[in-house]
Design an enzyme around this catalytic site. Structure first.
Site, PDB file in Angstrom:
ATOM      1  N   GLU A   1      -1.718  -8.650   4.500  1.00  0.00           N
ATOM      2  CA  GLU A   1      -1.672  -9.274   6.121  1.00  0.00           C
ATOM      3  C   GLU A   1      -3.079  -9.324   6.749  1.00  0.00           C
ATOM      4  OE1 GLU A   1      -0.928  -6.540   4.569  1.00  0.00           O
ATOM      5  OE2 GLU A   1      -1.307  -4.487   5.836  1.00  0.00           O
TER       6      GLU A   1
ATOM      7  N   HIS B   1      -3.575  -5.213   0.611  1.00  0.00           N
ATOM      8  CA  HIS B   1      -3.202  -5.663   1.969  1.00  0.00           C
ATOM      9  C   HIS B   1      -3.235  -7.247   2.262  1.00  0.00           C
ATOM     10  CE1 HIS B   1      -2.771  -1.918   4.230  1.00  0.00           C
ATOM     11  NE2 HIS B   1      -3.733  -1.347   3.268  1.00  0.00           N
TER      12      HIS B   1
ATOM     13  N   CYS C   1       0.809  -1.257  -0.122  1.00  0.00           N
ATOM     14  CA  CYS C   1      -0.167  -0.003   0.075  1.00  0.00           C
ATOM     15  C   CYS C   1       0.856   1.149   0.203  1.00  0.00           C
ATOM     16  CB  CYS C   1      -1.052   0.210   1.160  1.00  0.00           C
ATOM     17  SG  CYS C   1      -2.383   1.090   0.757  1.00  0.00           S
TER      18      CYS C   1
END
Ligand code: XMP
Length: 517
Positions: free
Chosen positions: A166, A164, A77
């Site tokens: 994660e 993202h 990002c």
């Protein structure tokens, strides 16, 4: 080690979580760290997201030395935009902010997406986006609105992704992080709790040396128990655990904790029964913050007095001095203190009792400071601690004093304890204890009318609280099956003298808090 540089995104700690879950050790530092100051040479570096825009005047940027470190870099990002900003790409605010799930297309051949299908669902959260890739960078993934969802320059081993990986909303996120950390960086997946425990015991022995003694408070919670267990394995009875009975623990809790830690886990433990002191000082006090202060201060006082007794004894026996204080600090607290604070940094209140160190002049020892909560649990399991203790709900330092609204008297303590005990027992019987993050019974300082037999009653109210939460910063109330609530309610009303009404708390946090006080 993989190094994660934090630009202040709310998700940064999750990058660390996911990489650890792969068995790869990683550390998180603020994005402003000087590369020359690093105490280790990372195998790769991840640049996190951020609430900033790369073109803001005060936006954070990495030490330029990073780009010549010669290890693979993955920008996530804002991290991708940082790469573009540095390498001469173009980042612009997009008229359509991408937030939420998005479908992306992968061009074949990228090592970052090796073994993954060509279309992926990912989680996006950004306003700016890349409108031009820096020279030499290949676009490797795109969406309907963005041609540069992922870019890379294989020769320099620099990779950037707009989404993202994660968060759990990116189902293949872990595979992408694995491709980066293990596939591209060649990091070893040898981070296990079994290997951690041996190394940590060795480290503690070196730090403490051959004669120094260590003291630490235990509560029966998983963190303090696991920390105490490691100390005990490292230095045996030179570690002194102190359990303070503050009179507002749960039913039989002190005895159970003492039994488990001393008998079952072999920890050198002293029980300081100070319940009368605490309850005496709480007499007449109704203000929640006052209760907290009294309990916090009294705790320090009792702990220090107990420490002094141990110290006198140790010295008399000619066994060295108490030089260290054990603390059960976990990695999230460490991250909180070292990460980069952007403008939207969350402000977390720390509830834990502090102040001990200034008085006692001890050095801190923190065996769990590199670990996340689930790693602590895994470690506890390896060391033979029971599941019951490992999965215990968190319990606040001021105990049930902040769950008894109004004055805390021995009678109120008895009622609250009894009701809470029944509540938790039924939750466990129903197999719901692990699904619920925290549950307790609160005793309200109001009386209501009831009828028992043909007699009118005028008694107190128990409020049941149960929440599900990941981080205790926000929480949802737990949806019990009605039959279980029914059983809990009728048991409490029938068995607990002084209670004729039970209510269930259906407030989420925010705006309510988890505790009633
Ligand atoms: P709240 O009520 O703020 O609680 O939503 C969030 C979490 O913190 C715990 N808590 C405390 N823990 N001392 C503690 O050690 C305190 O004074 C305290 N107050 C709240 C609460 O149990 C929940 O897990």
């Amino acid at each position: 080690t993989i190094l994660i540089l934090d630009f202040g995104s709310q998700y940064t700690h999750l990058i660390a979580r996911r990489i650890r879950e792969l068995g790869v050790y990683c550390e998180l530092l603020a994005c402003t760290v000087k590369i020359a100051d690093l105490k280790f040479k990372p195998k790769g570096v991840v640049l996190s997201g951020s609430p900033y825009s790369v073109y803001d005047v005060d936006s954070p940027h990495v030490d330029p030395a990073l780009w010549t470190l010669g290890v693979p870099i993955l920008g996530i990002c804002y991290g991708l935009q940082e790469i573009a900003w540095t390498k001469g790409g173009k980042v612009e605010p997009h008229d359509k902010r991408e937030y939420g799930k998005a479908d992306i297309q992968i061009r074949p051949g990228s090592r970052l997406f090796a073994g993954l299908p060509n279309d992926l669902t990912v989680w996006m959260s950004h306003g700016d986006q890349l409108s031009q890739a820096p020279e030499g960078f290949k676009p490797v993934a795109y969406t309907a609105t963005s041609p540069y969802t992922a870019i890379e320059k294989e020769e320099e081993q620099i990779y950037g992704i707009q989404f993202h990986p994660e968060v759990t909303h990116t189902p293949k996120g872990s595979a992408i992080l694995r491709n980066f950390a293990i596939g591209i960086c060649g990091a070893n997946a040898n981070w296990t709790m079994a290997s951690f425990v041996d190394k940590e015991i060795e480290r503690i022995r070196n730090v403490v040396g051959p004669t120094a003694q260590v003291i630490g408070a235990v509560s029966g919670g998983v963190d303090s128990t696991v920390a105490a267990m490691i100390m005990s394995k490292a230095i045996g009875d030179r570690f002194h655990a102190i359990l303070v009975d503050n009179g507002v623990m749960r039913l039989n809790e002190c005895q159970t904790v003492q039994q488990t830690l001393q008998k079952h886990l072999g920890i050198n433990l002293t029980l300081a029964d100070a319940s009368e002191l605490f309850l005496g000082r709480l007499k007449g006090v109704t203000d929640p913050e006052k209760k907290r202060k009294i309990i916090g201060n009294s705790f320090i006082e009792v702990f220090e007095a107990e420490g002094a007794k141990i110290e006198a004894q140790v010295e008399q026996e000619g066994k060295g001095k108490i030089e260290f204080l054990l603390q059960g600090t976990l990695y999230p607290d460490v991250i909180e203190s070292i990460s980069f604070k952007g403008p939207s940094a969350t402000i977390k209140t720390h509830h834990n009792v502090g102040g001990l160190l200034d008085d006692m002049k001890l050095k801190v020892i923190e065996p769990l400071r590199e670990l996340f909560k689930d790693e602590v649990r895994a470690l506890g399991s390896i060391m033979g601690i029971d599941d019951e203790l490992i999965w215990r709900h968190p319990f606040p330092g001021p105990g049930i004093a902040i769950r008894i609204l109004g004055e805390v008297t021995p009678e109120q303590v008895a009622i609250a304890r009894h009701a809470d005990h029944i509540y938790i027992e039924e939750i466990k019987k129903a197999g719901l204890y692990r699904k619920i993050s925290q549950a307790y019974a609160a005793l309200l300082p109001v009386r209501s009318v009831g009828v028992m037999g043909d007699k009118r009653t005028y008694e107190q109210v128990i409020a049941l609280r149960a929440v599900e939460t990941k981080d205790f910063m926000t929480a949802d109330w737990f949806e019990f099956p009605y039959d279980i609530l029914k059983r809990i309610s009728s048991r409490i009303i029938n068995e607990v003298q002084g209670v004729n009404r039970v209510v269930y708390d259906v407030s989420s946090k925010p705006p309510a808090t988890i505790e009633w006080e």
